[in-house]
Design an enzyme around this catalytic site. Structure first.
Site, PDB file in Angstrom:
ATOM      1  N   ASN A 101       0.877  -1.178   0.000  1.00 55.55           N
ATOM      2  CA  ASN A 101       0.000   0.000   0.000  1.00 55.55           C
ATOM      3  C   ASN A 101       0.912   1.224   0.000  1.00 55.55           C
ATOM      4  O   ASN A 101       1.413   1.639   1.031  1.00 55.55           O
ATOM      5  CB  ASN A 101      -0.898  -0.034   1.238  1.00 55.55           C
ATOM      6  CG  ASN A 101      -1.936   1.078   1.252  1.00 55.55           C
ATOM      7  OD1 ASN A 101      -1.825   2.052   0.514  1.00 55.55           O
ATOM      8  ND2 ASN A 101      -2.929   0.944   2.113  1.00 55.55           N
TER       9      ASN A 101
ATOM     10  N   LYS B 176       3.437   0.988   3.029  1.00 50.13           N
ATOM     11  CA  LYS B 176       2.969   0.038   4.036  1.00 50.13           C
ATOM     12  C   LYS B 176       2.913  -1.346   3.401  1.00 50.13           C
ATOM     13  O   LYS B 176       2.615  -1.476   2.214  1.00 50.13           O
ATOM     14  CB  LYS B 176       1.573   0.420   4.549  1.00 50.13           C
ATOM     15  CG  LYS B 176       1.553   1.659   5.413  1.00 50.13           C
ATOM     16  CD  LYS B 176       0.235   1.810   6.172  1.00 50.13           C
ATOM     17  CE  LYS B 176      -0.944   2.045   5.248  1.00 50.13           C
ATOM     18  NZ  LYS B 176      -2.201   2.260   6.002  1.00 50.13           N
TER      19      LYS B 176
ATOM     20  N   ARG C 191      -2.371  -1.840  -3.797  1.00 50.93           N
ATOM     21  CA  ARG C 191      -3.454  -0.868  -3.749  1.00 50.93           C
ATOM     22  C   ARG C 191      -3.195   0.180  -4.827  1.00 50.93           C
ATOM     23  O   ARG C 191      -2.142   0.807  -4.859  1.00 50.93           O
ATOM     24  CB  ARG C 191      -3.503  -0.186  -2.386  1.00 50.93           C
ATOM     25  CG  ARG C 191      -4.577   0.901  -2.299  1.00 50.93           C
ATOM     26  CD  ARG C 191      -4.223   1.943  -1.287  1.00 50.93           C
ATOM     27  NE  ARG C 191      -5.223   3.000  -1.223  1.00 50.93           N
ATOM     28  CZ  ARG C 191      -4.980   4.223  -0.768  1.00 50.93           C
ATOM     29  NH1 ARG C 191      -3.768   4.537  -0.352  1.00 50.93           N
ATOM     30  NH2 ARG C 191      -5.924   5.124  -0.748  1.00 50.93           N
TER      31      ARG C 191
ATOM     32  N   HIS D 151     -11.735   5.114  -1.087  1.00 54.03           N
ATOM     33  CA  HIS D 151     -11.773   4.287   0.141  1.00 54.03           C
ATOM     34  C   HIS D 151     -12.608   3.024  -0.078  1.00 54.03           C
ATOM     35  O   HIS D 151     -13.128   2.436   0.878  1.00 54.03           O
ATOM     36  CB  HIS D 151     -12.351   5.074   1.330  1.00 54.03           C
ATOM     37  CG  HIS D 151     -11.516   6.219   1.784  1.00 54.03           C
ATOM     38  ND1 HIS D 151     -12.058   7.381   2.283  1.00 54.03           N
ATOM     39  CD2 HIS D 151     -10.165   6.402   1.813  1.00 54.03           C
ATOM     40  CE1 HIS D 151     -11.095   8.224   2.605  1.00 54.03           C
ATOM     41  NE2 HIS D 151      -9.934   7.657   2.325  1.00 54.03           N
TER      42      HIS D 151
ATOM     43  N   LEU E 185     -13.598   7.428   8.765  1.00 53.50           N
ATOM     44  CA  LEU E 185     -13.119   8.706   9.297  1.00 53.50           C
ATOM     45  C   LEU E 185     -11.639   8.597   9.664  1.00 53.50           C
ATOM     46  O   LEU E 185     -11.276   7.991  10.671  1.00 53.50           O
ATOM     47  CB  LEU E 185     -13.921   9.112  10.534  1.00 53.50           C
ATOM     48  CG  LEU E 185     -15.446   9.230  10.357  1.00 53.50           C
ATOM     49  CD1 LEU E 185     -16.110   9.574  11.692  1.00 53.50           C
ATOM     50  CD2 LEU E 185     -15.782  10.272   9.299  1.00 53.50           C
TER      51      LEU E 185
ATOM     52  N   ASN F 213      -7.695  10.776   8.221  1.00 50.91           N
ATOM     53  CA  ASN F 213      -7.287  12.086   7.723  1.00 50.91           C
ATOM     54  C   ASN F 213      -8.105  12.423   6.481  1.00 50.91           C
ATOM     55  O   ASN F 213      -8.509  13.553   6.260  1.00 50.91           O
ATOM     56  CB  ASN F 213      -5.794  12.111   7.404  1.00 50.91           C
ATOM     57  CG  ASN F 213      -5.305  13.510   7.095  1.00 50.91           C
ATOM     58  OD1 ASN F 213      -5.580  14.448   7.827  1.00 50.91           O
ATOM     59  ND2 ASN F 213      -4.595  13.663   5.988  1.00 50.91           N
ATOM     60  N   GLY F 214      -8.356  11.392   5.659  1.00 50.13           N
ATOM     61  CA  GLY F 214      -9.349  11.487   4.596  1.00 50.13           C
ATOM     62  C   GLY F 214     -10.624  10.828   5.096  1.00 50.13           C
ATOM     63  O   GLY F 214     -10.568   9.839   5.826  1.00 50.13           O
TER      64      GLY F 214
ATOM     65  N   ARG G 251      -8.776  18.789   4.019  1.00 49.07           N
ATOM     66  CA  ARG G 251      -9.649  19.044   2.874  1.00 49.07           C
ATOM     67  C   ARG G 251     -10.976  19.634   3.335  1.00 49.07           C
ATOM     68  O   ARG G 251     -11.516  19.241   4.371  1.00 49.07           O
ATOM     69  CB  ARG G 251      -9.907  17.758   2.087  1.00 49.07           C
ATOM     70  CG  ARG G 251      -8.660  17.116   1.510  1.00 49.07           C
ATOM     71  CD  ARG G 251      -9.004  15.819   0.796  1.00 49.07           C
ATOM     72  NE  ARG G 251      -7.800  15.046   0.517  1.00 49.07           N
ATOM     73  CZ  ARG G 251      -7.733  13.719   0.590  1.00 49.07           C
ATOM     74  NH1 ARG G 251      -8.810  13.020   0.919  1.00 49.07           N
ATOM     75  NH2 ARG G 251      -6.612  13.091   0.306  1.00 49.07           N
TER      76      ARG G 251
ATOM     77  N   ASP H 106      -5.023  17.036  13.019  1.00 51.01           N
ATOM     78  CA  ASP H 106      -5.116  15.848  13.879  1.00 51.01           C
ATOM     79  C   ASP H 106      -6.300  15.999  14.833  1.00 51.01           C
ATOM     80  O   ASP H 106      -6.353  16.939  15.627  1.00 51.01           O
ATOM     81  CB  ASP H 106      -3.816  15.677  14.670  1.00 51.01           C
ATOM     82  CG  ASP H 106      -3.709  14.327  15.350  1.00 51.01           C
ATOM     83  OD1 ASP H 106      -4.676  13.933  16.038  1.00 51.01           O
ATOM     84  OD2 ASP H 106      -2.673  13.661  15.200  1.00 51.01           O
TER      85      ASP H 106
ATOM     86  N   GLY I 106      -9.257   5.555  11.594  1.00 54.33           N
ATOM     87  CA  GLY I 106      -8.617   6.109  12.792  1.00 54.33           C
ATOM     88  C   GLY I 106      -9.525   6.854  13.735  1.00 54.33           C
ATOM     89  O   GLY I 106      -9.590   6.554  14.931  1.00 54.33           O
TER      90      GLY I 106
ATOM     91  N   ASN J 108     -11.539   5.208  17.124  1.00 55.88           N
ATOM     92  CA  ASN J 108     -10.871   5.628  18.363  1.00 55.88           C
ATOM     93  C   ASN J 108     -11.457   6.842  19.064  1.00 55.88           C
ATOM     94  O   ASN J 108     -11.093   7.110  20.210  1.00 55.88           O
ATOM     95  CB  ASN J 108      -9.389   5.897  18.064  1.00 55.88           C
ATOM     96  CG  ASN J 108      -8.652   4.655  17.604  1.00 55.88           C
ATOM     97  OD1 ASN J 108      -8.567   3.678  18.333  1.00 55.88           O
ATOM     98  ND2 ASN J 108      -8.140   4.682  16.374  1.00 55.88           N
TER      99      ASN J 108
ATOM    100  N   GLU K 160      -7.711  -2.911   5.377  1.00 55.83           N
ATOM    101  CA  GLU K 160      -7.573  -2.798   3.931  1.00 55.83           C
ATOM    102  C   GLU K 160      -6.537  -3.767   3.379  1.00 55.83           C
ATOM    103  O   GLU K 160      -6.716  -4.318   2.285  1.00 55.83           O
ATOM    104  CB  GLU K 160      -7.215  -1.358   3.563  1.00 55.83           C
ATOM    105  CG  GLU K 160      -8.338  -0.377   3.850  1.00 55.83           C
ATOM    106  CD  GLU K 160      -7.931   1.063   3.612  1.00 55.83           C
ATOM    107  OE1 GLU K 160      -8.173   1.558   2.493  1.00 55.83           O
ATOM    108  OE2 GLU K 160      -7.377   1.685   4.532  1.00 55.83           O
TER     109      GLU K 160
END
Length: 398
Positions: free
Chosen positions: A7, A14, A94, A183, A210, A212-213, A242, A283, A331, A335, A385
């Site tokens: 990825n 990753k 990916r 996504h 949900l 960062n994107g 964004r 963040d 993320g 969390n 993913e």
């Protein structure tokens, strides 16, 4: 079947190694800051309940060098998991944009690479580096099958009235201007997990990714019928940097009356907006801390973020003509108990009622956080993913 999943991002890589069909990875890792000072690798091997972690800091010039480092970690030393590159049967990649050409995974051929290259203009930050990693992996693992899994593929079931824009027909036919959605690998994975949890194939589910994107999808009987991201990944929800949905008139105004260039506007809406623009940080953890301290911008950022999600829940419930479950993932979704509560607050008219104690107690895995009286299940499902990519590769090749 030994499958390595890659990825890749613009400056990161990753990876996870699976012995399919076993779901748990044999090892995983992350190569960060590729081509940038401070390059870093973290490699983790899982053996039973134990983890063996290797960390390295050394400049990595490009993704090719990064993959060579990954190969060394996989095949050398006391924690080697393969004897040679030939032990890898398939490499799953990916790829962010597949356009209308791909509705599922594809065995990579020269023609597939040509199609990925044609879509560079639609995903300029991702498709070029995705293709580069494919070409490097072909050299690094010469006997392995290379498979592309596309972020856009899951959304190819969206009907025309949902994916078309109300502009002249030739812009779609000549330039491919339409909703593609992103996504998709995450939405596919968590919606399938939700269907299994509900034991209900004829299902109406809203998935909420949900990170960062951010994006959402309306999923009917396992198929995507609408999604919040559109032609590119800018539209829809408020994100880390964004803006999400914005009136195009704002763009015209800034060009005509403030002298903005297209490059400046792209930077503004993609990199300087969202949580960062309103609250001062991209963040969510920082924003939540600032909001707790009473910082007005951070409080507003949280309100905008939750409000936009609620709007999409309402519209997707209408499109689906009912609702069995909403799913929080990624993320922030997995969390942030406060954001989950903010989203679900005052949705009881739709049959969505959160159990605040269950929400606060959530620590991982698949779980329901709704009250026993709630007509709609509220699920938290960790996305996976990399496993979904491995699963799609395995299914294609097996």
């Amino acid at each position: 079947m030994n499958i390595l999943v890659i990825n890749s991002g613009s400056s990161s890589l990753k990876y996870q190694f699976f012995k399919m069909p076993v779901k748990a990875p044999i090892c995983s890792g992350l190569v960060e800051r590729i081509g940038i000072e401070g390059s870093y690798i973290k490699h983790t091997v899982f053996r039973g309940t134990e983890k063996f972690i290797t960390e390295k800091s050394a400049f990595i010039a490009d993704h090719g060098e990064g993959l060579n480092q990954v190969l060394a970690l996989l095949s050398e030393g006391d924690q080697a998991v393969i004897a040679s590159p030939d032990d890898i049967v398939a490499v799953g990649h990916r790829v962010v944009h597949g356009g209308e050409n791909f509705s599922g995974p594809a065995l990579i051929t020269e023609e597939v690479k040509v199609q990925i290259k044609k879509l560079f203009s639609l995903a300029p930050l991702h498709n070029p580096v995705n293709l580069k990693c494919i070409e490097v992996a072909e050299q690094t693992f010469p006997k392995a099958k290379q498979v592309a899994v596309f972020d856009t593929a899951f959304h190819q079931t969206i009907p025309q009235q949902a994916f078309r824009y109300a502009i002249p027909d030739h812009y779609y036919k000549d330039h491919g201007i339409r909703v593609y959605g992103f996504h998709g690998t995450s939405h596919k994975y968590v919606s399938e997990e939700a269907i299994k949890w509900l034991n209900k194939k004829d299902s109406k589910i809203i998935t909420i990714h949900l990170g960062n994107g951010c994006s959402m999808a309306a999923v009917h009987d396992g198929k995507s019928v609408d999604t919040s991201m559109g032609f590119g990944p800018l539209s829809g929800l408020v994100m880390g940097t964004r803006s999400g949905d914005i009136d195009p008139s704002v763009i015209f105004h800034l060009i005509e009356h403030a002298g903005y260039s297209l490059s400046q506007l792209s930077t503004l809406f993609n990199k300087q907006s969202g949580l960062l623009g309103v609250g001062g940080s991209s963040d969510m953890r920082d924003i939540s801390k600032l909001a707790a301290e009473g910082v007005d911008g951070a409080i507003l950022a949280l309100e905008l973020y939750a409000y936009r999600i609620k709007k999409f829940i309402g519209s997707y419930a209408a499109i689906l003509n009912g609702l069995d479950a909403i799913v929080f993932t990624a993320g922030v979704g997995e969390n942030d108990k406060f954001m989950r509560a903010s989203v679900c607050n005052e949705l009881n008219y739709l049959g969505i009622e959160m159990d605040n104690a269950l929400n606060a107690q959530y620590t991982g895995g698949i779980a329901e956080i709704n009250t026993s009286e709630s007509k709609v299940k509220i699920l938290v499902i960790p996305t996976n993913e990399e496993y979904e990519i491995a699963h799609q590769c395995f299914s294609l090749l097996a």
